[in-house]
Design an enzyme around this catalytic site. Structure first.
Site, mmCIF file in Angstrom:
data_model
loop_
_atom_site.group_PDB
_atom_site.id
_atom_site.type_symbol
_atom_site.label_atom_id
_atom_site.label_comp_id
_atom_site.label_asym_id
_atom_site.label_seq_id
_atom_site.Cartn_x
_atom_site.Cartn_y
_atom_site.Cartn_z
ATOM 1 N N HIS A 105 0.811 -1.234 0.000
ATOM 2 C CA HIS A 105 0.000 0.000 0.000
ATOM 3 C C HIS A 105 0.841 1.280 0.000
ATOM 4 O O HIS A 105 0.555 2.230 0.730
ATOM 5 C CB HIS A 105 -0.936 0.004 1.200
ATOM 6 N N HIS A 180 -9.524 3.067 0.442
ATOM 7 C CA HIS A 180 -9.547 1.924 1.357
ATOM 8 C C HIS A 180 -10.617 2.079 2.437
ATOM 9 O O HIS A 180 -10.403 1.729 3.601
ATOM 10 C CB HIS A 180 -8.174 1.753 1.999
ATOM 11 N N GLU A 314 -12.060 -2.278 -2.953
ATOM 12 C CA GLU A 314 -11.000 -1.412 -3.444
ATOM 13 C C GLU A 314 -10.883 -1.538 -4.963
ATOM 14 O O GLU A 314 -10.258 -2.475 -5.472
ATOM 15 C CB GLU A 314 -9.675 -1.773 -2.775
#
Length: 349
Positions: A105, A180, A314
């Site tokens: 991420h 997210h 997502e």
């Protein structure tokens, strides 16, 4: 339609502001200039009772120290990059290894942990919102190229919330952005998400290994709990004996390749509240994560966190695509403009 701005705290001497976007039907979305975090979304149930349907915190300190990416924009690359390494234009790059020797991420200080510039978008009439801007410097978290970014959040009177990601790089780099947010349509976290039903129009999902990295195989959903084409209760998957469910911590944490775009390809609903969420996107895939690893030590809007308290949808490119030639590429070429849109429509069943 209006946007209200209020202080949310300070971080390293920088002021964090909360922006509440409200339409004429009293639907509200609150977001921060820190990580473009969405802290609250207030929508009505079938009796007209407005409640929050996303997980978040009441203070900036919790977002800095505890947050499992609640509501944040993720980048430069969402998901994992194997071994934190890749080759691009004949050169090798090493990015931050922040999870089991892999990159996750965007690294330790990805887009989710920076303060963005913010400006109110006034389109007049039936749409308004906030535009966030950030310049990611060359070498940030190990990525090549300086990237100019904007993320726009706009809400209209059709109860449609649009996220528009835009970027341009001065050097060829990687870019795979997403949001997210953890959704829970019960309202104010009255129940977990196991009774939620979810439809994803997808024939294929990615097989994962023990590190939750794609193996490169696209598996057929037919005859499995990954077949969400007609809708399925989350609990059915969580309680199944499918090896991929067990591997991911007794739940979903998997990318799906979407069959179509901008055509009600993702629909989530909760029977008791009557709330629905329809997601339409131009992204090639969506990662479904059912909160299998959520800690039980956090205070989430006054509720103790636990597994399955929220789920993420997502929309993005397929994770680790740089290592799999059969996946759609998320290489952003020098001077190329990146643009992607995802629309969230809130309704009542």
């Amino acid at each position: 339609m209006k946007v209200e701005q209020k202080p949310f705290g300070t971080l390293d001497g920088q002021r964090i502001q909360a922006y509440t976007i409200r339409n004429d039907h009293h639907l509200e979305i609150t977001c921060l200039n820190y990580g473009c975090v969405i802290t609250k979304i207030l929508t009505p149930d079938r009796t007209g009772n407005f409640e929050n349907i996303v997980l978040g915190f009441a203070d900036i300190e919790s977002y800095e120290t505890e947050s499992p990416y609640f509501g944040a924009v993720i980048g430069r690359v969402a998901g994992r990059i194997k071994d934190g390494q890749f080759e691009l234009d004949g050169k090798s790059y090493t990015v931050t290894k922040n999870e089991n020797g892999n990159h996750l991420h965007g690294g330790r200080k990805g887009f989710h942990r920076v303060v963005w510039d913010a400006a109110v978008i006034d389109k007049g009439g039936d749409e308004t919102g906030v535009r966030f801007a950030y310049t990611s410097p060359n070498g940030e978290e190990g990525y090549p190229g300086t990237v100019m970014l904007t993320v726009s959040y706009t809400l209209n009177n059709n109860n449609e919330f649009l996220i528009h990601y835009q970027a341009q790089s001065y050097q060829t780099t990687l870019l795979n952005m997403t949001n997210h947010s953890y959704f829970n349509l019960s309202g104010n976290l009255q129940r977990d998400v196991l009774q939620h039903r979810l439809k994803i129009d997808s024939d294929k999902f990615l097989e994962l290994n023990e590190q939750l990295l794609p193996t490169g195989k696209l598996l057929d959903v037919s005859g499995t709990v990954f077949d969400l084409r007609s809708g399925r209760q989350i609990q059915e998957g969580v309680c199944s004996d499918h090896p991929q469910i067990e591997l991911a911590g007794r739940g979903y944490d998997h990318p799906f390749l979407l069959n179509k775009n901008h055509d009600r390809e993702i629909v989530l609903w909760e029977e008791e509240s009557g709330r629905t969420l329809t997601i339409e996107t131009d992204a090639v895939g969506v990662v479904l994560y059912t909160g299998n690893q959520l800690s039980e030590t956090m205070d989430v809007h006054g509720v103790k966190s636990k597994k399955y308290l929220g789920l993420c949808l997502e929309t993005q490119g397929l994770p680790d695509a740089i290592h799999h030639s059969n996946f759609p590429s998320f290489v952003l070429e020098k001077d190329e403009t990146f643009s992607s849109r995802t629309k969230y429509t809130f309704g009542i069943a």
